[in-house]
Design a protein around this motif. Structure first.
Motif, PDB file in Angstrom:
ATOM      1  N   LEU A  30      11.964  17.803 100.980  1.00 43.99           N
ATOM      2  CA  LEU A  30      10.799  18.084  99.854  1.00 43.99           C
ATOM      3  C   LEU A  30      10.537  16.904  99.271  1.00 43.99           C
ATOM      4  CD1 LEU A  30      11.209  20.658  97.006  1.00 43.99           C
ATOM      5  CD2 LEU A  30       9.953  18.077  96.993  1.00 43.99           C
ATOM      6  N   VAL A  31      11.208  15.119  99.468  1.00 41.08           N
ATOM      7  CA  VAL A  31      10.871  14.253  98.700  1.00 41.08           C
ATOM      8  C   VAL A  31       9.772  13.750 100.006  1.00 41.08           C
ATOM      9  CG1 VAL A  31      12.029  12.318  97.976  1.00 41.08           C
ATOM     10  CG2 VAL A  31      12.424  14.150  97.224  1.00 41.08           C
ATOM     11  N   SER A  32      10.592  13.415 101.335  1.00 43.25           N
ATOM     12  CA  SER A  32       9.760  12.928 102.328  1.00 43.25           C
ATOM     13  C   SER A  32       8.954  13.537 102.306  1.00 43.25           C
ATOM     14  CB  SER A  32      10.963  12.894 103.565  1.00 43.25           C
ATOM     15  OG  SER A  32      11.069  14.269 104.154  1.00 43.25           O
ATOM     16  N   VAL A  33       8.416  14.607 102.463  1.00 41.88           N
ATOM     17  CA  VAL A  33       6.755  15.595 102.702  1.00 41.88           C
ATOM     18  C   VAL A  33       6.317  14.838 101.594  1.00 41.88           C
ATOM     19  CG1 VAL A  33       5.937  18.145 102.588  1.00 41.88           C
ATOM     20  CG2 VAL A  33       7.635  17.249 104.428  1.00 41.88           C
ATOM     21  N   ALA A 263      13.720   7.581 110.122  1.00 41.24           N
ATOM     22  CA  ALA A 263      14.772   6.811 108.752  1.00 41.24           C
ATOM     23  C   ALA A 263      15.336   8.268 107.848  1.00 41.24           C
ATOM     24  CB  ALA A 263      14.521   6.365 107.783  1.00 41.24           C
ATOM     25  N   ILE A 264      14.871   8.978 107.221  1.00 45.85           N
ATOM     26  CA  ILE A 264      15.111   9.585 106.463  1.00 45.85           C
ATOM     27  C   ILE A 264      15.491  11.424 107.728  1.00 45.85           C
ATOM     28  CG2 ILE A 264      13.325  12.562 105.967  1.00 45.85           C
ATOM     29  CD1 ILE A 264      12.008  10.287 104.603  1.00 45.85           C
ATOM     30  N   ALA A 265      14.891  11.701 108.776  1.00 46.21           N
ATOM     31  CA  ALA A 265      15.148  12.616 109.876  1.00 46.21           C
ATOM     32  C   ALA A 265      17.177  12.051 110.271  1.00 46.21           C
ATOM     33  CB  ALA A 265      14.441  12.790 110.881  1.00 46.21           C
ATOM     34  N   LEU A 266      17.052  10.822 110.527  1.00 47.78           N
ATOM     35  CA  LEU A 266      18.794  10.292 110.851  1.00 47.78           C
ATOM     36  C   LEU A 266      19.141  10.462 109.309  1.00 47.78           C
ATOM     37  CD1 LEU A 266      19.665   8.636 112.923  1.00 47.78           C
ATOM     38  CD2 LEU A 266      19.152   6.412 112.036  1.00 47.78           C
ATOM     39  N   LEU A 267      18.758  10.460 108.800  1.00 43.90           N
ATOM     40  CA  LEU A 267      19.250  11.227 107.389  1.00 43.90           C
ATOM     41  C   LEU A 267      19.801  12.111 106.995  1.00 43.90           C
ATOM     42  CD1 LEU A 267      20.543   9.802 104.025  1.00 43.90           C
ATOM     43  CD2 LEU A 267      18.459   9.932 103.233  1.00 43.90           C
ATOM     44  N   TRP A 312       9.570  21.355 103.281  1.00 44.80           N
ATOM     45  CA  TRP A 312       7.996  21.330 103.939  1.00 44.80           C
ATOM     46  C   TRP A 312       7.242  21.961 102.899  1.00 44.80           C
ATOM     47  CZ3 TRP A 312       3.122  22.425 104.727  1.00 44.80           C
ATOM     48  CH2 TRP A 312       1.905  21.757 105.246  1.00 44.80           C
ATOM     49  N   ALA A 313       7.821  23.598 102.468  1.00 39.88           N
ATOM     50  CA  ALA A 313       6.420  24.201 101.658  1.00 39.88           C
ATOM     51  C   ALA A 313       6.528  23.178 100.508  1.00 39.88           C
ATOM     52  CB  ALA A 313       7.133  25.515 101.488  1.00 39.88           C
ATOM     53  N   GLY A 314       8.377  23.646  99.456  1.00 37.20           N
ATOM     54  CA  GLY A 314       8.445  23.027  98.427  1.00 37.20           C
ATOM     55  C   GLY A 314       7.395  21.431  98.732  1.00 37.20           C
ATOM     56  N   GLY A 315       7.721  20.348  99.011  1.00 38.01           N
ATOM     57  CA  GLY A 315       6.946  19.069  99.234  1.00 38.01           C
ATOM     58  C   GLY A 315       5.690  19.286  99.693  1.00 38.01           C
ATOM     59  N   PHE A 316       4.869  20.491  99.822  1.00 32.19           N
ATOM     60  CA  PHE A 316       3.812  21.170 100.441  1.00 32.19           C
ATOM     61  C   PHE A 316       2.982  21.216  98.301  1.00 32.19           C
ATOM     62  CE2 PHE A 316       0.244  24.046  99.711  1.00 32.19           C
ATOM     63  CZ  PHE A 316      -1.138  23.966 100.896  1.00 32.19           C
ATOM     64  N   VAL A 317       3.972  21.691  98.073  1.00 34.47           N
ATOM     65  CA  VAL A 317       3.289  22.787  96.010  1.00 34.47           C
ATOM     66  C   VAL A 317       3.256  21.180  95.539  1.00 34.47           C
ATOM     67  CG1 VAL A 317       4.657  23.326  94.047  1.00 34.47           C
ATOM     68  CG2 VAL A 317       4.291  24.763  97.225  1.00 34.47           C
ATOM     69  N   VAL A 318       5.198  20.468  95.548  1.00 37.15           N
ATOM     70  CA  VAL A 318       4.769  19.573  94.562  1.00 37.15           C
ATOM     71  C   VAL A 318       3.565  18.375  95.059  1.00 37.15           C
ATOM     72  CG1 VAL A 318       6.767  17.399  94.734  1.00 37.15           C
ATOM     73  CG2 VAL A 318       7.839  19.822  94.715  1.00 37.15           C
ATOM     74  N   THR A 319       2.895  18.241  96.671  1.00 40.09           N
ATOM     75  CA  THR A 319       2.541  16.883  96.376  1.00 40.09           C
ATOM     76  C   THR A 319       1.331  17.474  95.938  1.00 40.09           C
ATOM     77  OG1 THR A 319       3.796  16.594  98.292  1.00 40.09           O
ATOM     78  CG2 THR A 319       1.191  15.681  98.042  1.00 40.09           C
ATOM     79  N   VAL A 320       0.901  18.886  96.543  1.00 40.90           N
ATOM     80  CA  VAL A 320      -0.263  19.546  95.513  1.00 40.90           C
ATOM     81  C   VAL A 320      -0.355  19.249  93.553  1.00 40.90           C
ATOM     82  CG1 VAL A 320      -1.698  21.322  95.445  1.00 40.90           C
ATOM     83  CG2 VAL A 320      -1.009  20.491  97.282  1.00 40.90           C
ATOM     84  N   ALA A 321       0.542  19.270  93.419  1.00 45.40           N
ATOM     85  CA  ALA A 321       0.500  19.513  91.669  1.00 45.40           C
ATOM     86  C   ALA A 321       0.516  17.814  91.220  1.00 45.40           C
ATOM     87  CB  ALA A 321       2.726  20.308  91.402  1.00 45.40           C
ATOM     88  N   LEU A 322       1.339  17.171  92.095  1.00 46.65           N
ATOM     89  CA  LEU A 322       0.811  15.944  91.677  1.00 46.65           C
ATOM     90  C   LEU A 322       0.127  15.376  91.875  1.00 46.65           C
ATOM     91  CD1 LEU A 322       4.401  14.215  93.373  1.00 46.65           C
ATOM     92  CD2 LEU A 322       4.106  13.781  90.960  1.00 46.65           C
ATOM     93  N   LEU A 323      -0.392  15.342  92.725  1.00 46.33           N
ATOM     94  CA  LEU A 323      -1.965  14.883  93.420  1.00 46.33           C
ATOM     95  C   LEU A 323      -3.374  15.440  92.205  1.00 46.33           C
ATOM     96  CD1 LEU A 323      -2.178  14.817  97.115  1.00 46.33           C
ATOM     97  CD2 LEU A 323      -1.362  12.662  95.429  1.00 46.33           C
ATOM     98  N   ALA A 324      -2.563  16.541  91.881  1.00 48.61           N
ATOM     99  CA  ALA A 324      -3.661  17.145  91.166  1.00 48.61           C
ATOM    100  C   ALA A 324      -3.803  16.709  89.576  1.00 48.61           C
ATOM    101  CB  ALA A 324      -3.851  18.723  91.224  1.00 48.61           C
TER     102      ALA A 324
END
Lengths: 381, 223
Positions: A30-33, A263-267, A312-324
């Motif tokens: 979520l955070v990386s997306v 890096a995130i995928a490795l983590l 990914w879906a969570g990341g999408f929602v969080v990003t939309v909210a943050l950017l909005a």
């Protein structure tokens, strides 16, 4: 009556009952997306800004002289006689600057005759939302509402002035009207600019019937114009120049995002590997009672896919909210552009869950390849 | 499969040799054995005698180095890993020394997990098994809510969930106290008429009533 329950080894059940293991991985995704999509959205707001600010080029083509204040007569004739050019007007421009996320950008105040001004505004879908249009010969300007917000202008404000570095005019030019519509625009009186500015370039503005015809007109001008004496400013040249100007920035962004994804995928892969080791007794028991390694691998893949999709879906929602929120609280009040639903930005974030899933799957696969349930069961004993 | 072999588990000249670090371990040497199709059988011997290795080879969890094991007349040597896994899932049940249950599943779900990868056993069947084994009260309990003896009884239920032909039990009472150990053995023993139960233990007392006791020493049958 025989009651059937959900399969106890379903991936959903595991994830639901083990939030302490599922949430960290989902949270990493979520955070990386959110990180990748936000950064890319902000960087892509440069394109958005350029294409929105100069969006009038979709409907208007400009032909400017080179090394001269006027077009050569044969060039002006060629433009006026182009069958696709349904309207051709003389234009003289003054420059102001507008603020963008990447600094100040020049913006042309189009000096037009009263007839041309009405036609241009109509062609671009603009209408006066407050005040009026500049009077012929007057030191007046009308700008889009977005530009007024961007520069903090109100009707009556001085837009161009003699002492200004960013918006020079020999005499102060005041804002008399606001425009509303799909593109940004600033207009003034052609006569005023021609009479007042010591050096004003006289260009031609050509309009076709439709956007499709406009594109063909652009191509026609590009072929027919003598480039040594004139230059066509069209939407195609705007796109090409924007891409050229941003290519290095996008290259850097792609490299950085590639490193971040790796890096995130490795983590996430390491997290999966740790969780897998913690679950070895469970795997060993299931293998001993008859579940194949292929089944256990499929189950691990199913769990990973669910985590990736949810993350990914969570990341999408969080990003939309943050950017909005960013757009509403920071960008819009300053007349800056940002699209929280920029599909291209989310496309950039799509390799993340795929890479994370692949790393996680790989770590489980390598674990199961060397898997001996008996030794695990005996060790416990 | 022939009628004479139905449910019969046989080992022919089975040896098991494996590497343990730099050391080569001869766990089993030329074991020949025929058990079944029903009954309660014990394998007993001191630590390191190869009794657990014999159980794992008979159950198809380890492949014999030499010789072959057959169930229902079908030799393991020619079976793929997937076929052996299917045999374990469909025809065998297992109870190990440690009563390992999946921690995030209830007792009933743990038992149902043994009912096949693509299938879900009807809950009523599992509930009936819990009733029969006297552990109905544990049905919805999680492993951390149960004592060691209770967990091992749930493991016995899991071993019986598929109505297997053979239940293999490796030291099932080793981690339990005397009372719980006997209770678990009683449960296992009760299955002797429906299939075969093979119990590995070092405690002869736990094999009271066994039809046959195989004594192991240094990887060979010693009586």
């Amino acid at each position: 009556m025989s009651k059937r329950l959900a399969h106890p080894l379903s991936a959903w059940l595991y994830l639901r009952r083990n939030p302490a293991r599922a949430l960290p991985v989902a949270l990493v995704i979520l955070v990386s997306v959110a990180l990748v999509a936000s950064v890319v959205s902000i960087i892509r707001s440069i394109d958005l800004t350029v294409y929105t600010m100069y969006g009038y080029h979709r409907r208007l083509a400009f032909v400017a002289p080179r090394n001269a204040l006027e077009l050569r007569p044969e060039i002006a004739r060629a433009v006026r006689r182009d069958p696709l050019a349904k309207r051709v007007h003389t234009v003289r421009a003054a420059l102001i600057t507008v603020r963008t996320v990447f600094g100040k950008m020049p913006f042309a105040v189009l000096g037009l005759s009263p007839v041309a001004m009405k036609e241009v505004l109509s062609r671009c879908g603009l209408e006066v939302s407050a005040g009026r249009l500049p009077a012929d010969g007057a030191a007046e300007v009308a700008v889009s509402e977005e530009i007024a917000r961007n520069l903090g202008l109100a009707i009556g404000s001085v837009v161009l002035r003699p002492g200004s570095e960013d918006a020079y005019a020999p005499r102060p030019m005041r804002l008399v009207g606001l425009l509303r519509g799909p593109v940004w625009m600033a207009v003034a009186s052609e006569r005023f600019i021609g009479e007042t500015f010591e050096l004003s370039v006289e260009s031609l503005l050509a309009m076709a019937d439709s956007e499709d015809a406009q594109r063909r007109l652009e191509q026609s001008l590009a072929v027919r114009l003598n480039k040594a004496h004139a230059r066509a400013w069209t939407f195609a040249t705007l796109v090409r120049e924007t891409r050229d100007a941003l290519s290095s920035l996008y290259l850097i962004m792609n490299v950085v995002i590639g490193i971040v994804v790796f890096a995130i995928a490795l983590l996430a892969g390491l997290l999966s590997s740790i969780y897998f080791r913690q679950r070895l007794p469970e795997m060993a028991t299931l293998a001993a009672i008859g579940y194949t390694c292929a089944y256990l691998l499929r189950r691990a893949l199913h769990e990973t896919v669910i985590l990736c999709v949810v993350g990914w879906a969570g990341g999408f929602v969080v990003t939309v909210a943050l950017l909005a929120a960013l757009r509403a609280l920071v960008m819009e009040p300053r007349g800056l552009l940002l699209n929280p639903l920029d599909a291209g930005a989310y496309l950039y974030a799509s390799p993340l869950p795929v890479a994370i899933g692949a790393f996680a799957y790989w770590s489980v696969w390598t674990g199961l390849r060397r898997f001996d349930p008996v030794s695990i069961i005996e060790r416990r004993a | 499969m022939t009628g004479a072999c139905a449910g019969v588990l046989s080992a022919e000249e089975v040896s098991l040799v494996y590497a343990d670090g730099d050391r080569v371990v001869h766990a089993l040497s030329a074991i020949t054995l025929r058990l079944g199709p029903t009954g309660f059988h014990g394998v007993i011997g001191p630590s390191g005698s190869g009794k657990s290795s014999l159980l794992y080879v008979l159950a198809g969890l380890r492949r014999a180095s030499i010789g072959d094991v057959a169930f229902d007349g079908s030799g393991y040597r020619h079976m793929s890993d997937a076929q052996l896994a299917a045999l374990r899932r469909e025809r065998f049940g297992f109870v190990f020394q440690q009563p390992y249950l999946i921690g995030y599943l209830t007792a009933r779900e743990n038992v149902m997990a043994a009912c096949g990868s693509g299938d879900v056993a009807p809950a009523t069947h599992v509930d009936g098994l819990f009733e029969a084994l006297g552990i109905a009260h544990l049905r919805d309990a999680y492993p951390h809510q149960m004592s060691g003896g209770e967990r091992q009884r749930v493991c016995v239920a899991r071993a019986m969930a598929n109505s297997p032909s053979v239940i293999f039990a490796d030291e099932p009472t080793a981690s339990l106290d005397h009372t719980n150990g006997h209770a678990v053995m009683d449960l296992l023993s009760s299955y002797r008429d429906r299939g075969m139960v093979i119990v590995v233990t070092h405690d002869l007392e736990m094999l009271a009533g066994a039809e046959r006791i195989v004594r192991m020493r240094d990887g060979v049958i010693d009586g």
